[in-house]
Design an enzyme around this catalytic site. Structure first.
Site, PDB file in Angstrom:
ATOM      1  N   ASP A 340       0.830  -1.211   0.000  1.00 27.16           N
ATOM      2  CA  ASP A 340       0.000   0.000   0.000  1.00 27.16           C
ATOM      3  C   ASP A 340       0.861   1.256   0.000  1.00 27.16           C
ATOM      4  OD1 ASP A 340      -2.349  -1.631   0.491  1.00 27.16           O
ATOM      5  OD2 ASP A 340      -1.571  -1.834   2.521  1.00 27.16           O
ATOM      6  N   SER A 365       2.197   6.792   0.571  1.00 23.07           N
ATOM      7  CA  SER A 365       1.460   5.910   1.459  1.00 23.07           C
ATOM      8  C   SER A 365       0.016   5.997   0.997  1.00 23.07           C
ATOM      9  CB  SER A 365       1.595   6.372   2.906  1.00 23.07           C
ATOM     10  OG  SER A 365       0.732   5.619   3.715  1.00 23.07           O
ATOM     11  N   ARG A 366      -0.521   4.858   0.510  1.00 24.59           N
ATOM     12  CA  ARG A 366      -1.830   4.946  -0.151  1.00 24.59           C
ATOM     13  C   ARG A 366      -3.005   4.909   0.804  1.00 24.59           C
ATOM     14  NH1 ARG A 366       0.695   1.099  -3.565  1.00 24.59           N
ATOM     15  NH2 ARG A 366       1.946   2.266  -5.052  1.00 24.59           N
ATOM     16  N   VAL A 367      -2.852   4.355   1.976  1.00 19.14           N
ATOM     17  CA  VAL A 367      -4.023   4.290   2.859  1.00 19.14           C
ATOM     18  C   VAL A 367      -3.805   4.969   4.207  1.00 19.14           C
ATOM     19  CG1 VAL A 367      -4.945   2.182   1.835  1.00 19.14           C
ATOM     20  CG2 VAL A 367      -3.380   2.018   3.749  1.00 19.14           C
TER      21      VAL A 367
END
Ligand code: ATP
Ligand code: MG
Length: 500
Positions: A340, A365-367
């Site tokens: 992620d 940081s995707r989430v």
């Protein structure tokens, strides 16, 4: 002599059939027909399952990895010296697993779950398969709690949430292990169980890491699982799965787990060695075709469970080593697409003294943003943009010497931010220290300080705030919000400190 009646014979046969001992027939025994390089080919137990454990006559265990017509290929979890052509092999009908339990916390173990720290047997509570299906969609919950690393550049710009998988990627000696280690040290008192899986590393590096953990009292909540470079590839191959099985044990109890895989490049190399020995066809970079699945099935097991399942989580920090910063080679691209987000470390930054050497442009940081506290979100609002502008301007201004005032100011601000993001090893910053630092930086109070004094000024001011105005820090930690009123108080205090 009396004749035996037909009915007697029938009744004897009946009882024989009823009491027939199936167990004896189920014990299947095969024979080794070839052995070498940690691999054995066995004839006669072709009903064995994929992943099943088999036991050789001399007690060495193996795992079935290849099922062919009339024979099976298996990897050995021990030395092959006592195994010859003709050695008997017994099926166990059990998949590979390791004992688990809270007794493991604070211990150093190998990939089979056996202690290697010389502190005696480990009491175990359960037994878990090393390969387990990842939780399904309905069993999960979205990431909503931060996992603070204590590293300013990560927590502010690339926040990690509990249950997230964040890759740490970079060339050799760029501080990858140090980031993971600092993240573990920062979990002290935060009720997070940490698992550090060392794959294919030198025993001396692991020993150094363990002593650092011990020195900071972090071994009390950490499990170290080691499979060093000198161990067979089979053990290096199962090490991350075994570590994950331990993590799952705690996760399904509703606890929070942080697991570090150091590193997956070496793991892929170990798997490649096994695959080639098992005569699987080589593909790109000589890795077998299923090397993507190798890591996807591992990392999918990290998750945030929903409330019915206890709400536990397992956060993964896999580490991947690149060659000359090349993120487009096989293993890096694979793992980047599975995780992620990634924290990209760069040699150039590292040698220029920017440590941790986080490349702000290439990291994401995707989430984690969803898990960031309100206070941090507010404080770190503009830092990424400021740094992006700074980088652009830095390149552009290299060619001209007379700069206008606003450009100079922006450059100075960028330099200050970069200076603030530098952080020595084992010096995690707490939430309120990070928020205060960013808050003061955003108000350009550091900009007037001379570059060489910035770090000292930062240290001094944080100390001053904690000593003179402890309620500010307390409020940030408690309510996790940064009100305008608090910002004002911080600025006031900063000015007061500066005037002294
Ligand atoms: P390898 O490729 O060998 O695994 P690595 O990328 O894991 O290396 P580390 O072992 O973490 O890198 O760090 C390399 C060296 O840099 C170590 O000597 C460490 O002490 C130093 N180092 C790492 N981070 C920092 C930091 N923030 N401040 C000062 N020194 C650092
Ligand atoms: Mg390392």
């Amino acid at each position: 002599m009396s004749a035996i009646s037909a009915s007697d014979i029938i009744s004897i046969l009946k009882t024989e059939v009823e009491n027939f001992n199936w167990d004896a027939r189920e014990r299947e025994v095969g024979t080794v027909i070839w052995v070498g390089d940690g691999i054995a080919t066995i004839y006669g137990i072709d009903h064995a399952m994929y992943g099943e454990i088999v036991v050789f006559d001399n007690g060495v265990k193996g795992m079935v990895q290849d099922i062919r017509k009339n024979e099976i290929g298996c990897i050995l979890f021990g030395s092959d010296t006592g195994i010859k052509e003709g050695t008997k092999v017994t099926r166990t009908k059990k998949k590979a697993g390791i004992p688990v339990g809270s007794g493991y916390i604070g211990r150093i173990i190998n990939a089979l779950g056996e202690p290697v720290d010389g502190k005696g047997e480990i009491p175990f509570e359960d037994y878990r398969p090393i390969e387990e299906e990842a939780p399904g969609i309905t069993q999960r919950k979205s990431v909503n709690t931060p996992l603070e690393t204590g590293i300013l550049s990560i927590d502010s710009m690339f926040p990690i949430g509990r249950g997230q998988r964040e890759l740490i990627i970079g060339d050799r000696q760029t501080g990858k292990t140090s980031i993971a280690l600092d993240a573990i040290l920062n979990q002290k008192g935060k009720d997070v169980i940490c698992i550090y899986v060392a794959i294919g590393q030198k025993a001396s590096s692991v020993a150094k890491l363990v002593s650092t953990l011990e020195h900071h009292g972090a071994l009390d909540y950490t499990i170290v699982l080691v499979s060093t470079a000198s161990e067979p590839s089979s053990l290096q191959y199962i090490a991350p799965y075994a570590g994950t099985a331990l993590g799952e044990y705690f996760m399904y109890q509703g606890k929070d787990v942080l697991i570090v895989y150091d590193d997956l490049s070496k793991h892929a190399v170990a798997y490649r060695a096994l695959s080639l020995l098992l005569e699987r066809p080589p593909g790109r970079e000589a890795y077998p075709g299923d090397v993507f699945y190798l890591h996807s099935r591992l990392l999918e097991r990290s998750s945030r469970l929903n409330d019915e399942l206890g709400g536990g989580s397992m956060t993964a920090l896999p580490i991947v080593e690149t060659q000359a910063g090349d993120v487009s080679s096989y293993i890096p691209t694979n793992v980047i697409s599975i995780t992620d987000g990634q924290i990209f470390l760069e040699s150039d930054l590292f040698f220029a003294g920017m440590r941790p050497a986080v490349n702000v442009g290439l990291s994401v940081s995707r989430v984690g943003g969803a898990a960031q506290t309100k206070a941090m979100k507010k404080a770190s609002g503009s830092i990424r943009i400021d740094l992006a502008q700074y980088r652009e301007m830095e390149v552009f201004t290299q060619f001209s010497s007379d700069l206008d005032e606003s450009t100079k100011q922006q450059l100075q601000h960028g330099n200050v931010l970069m200076e603030l993001l530098k952080q020595p090893l084992a010096h995690p910053l707490s939430l309120h220290e990070q928020v205060m630092t960013l808050c003061i930086a955003n108000n350009r109070i550091f900009d007037a300080v001379e570059m060489k004094d910035v770090k000292e000024f930062q240290r001094g001011i944080l100390e001053f705030l904690d000593r003179e105005y402890p309620q500010i820090g307390y409020e940030i930690e408690e309510k996790k919000v940064l009100t305008d009123e608090l910002v004002e108080k911080i600025i006031e205090a900063a000015k007061e400190y500066k005037s002294r």
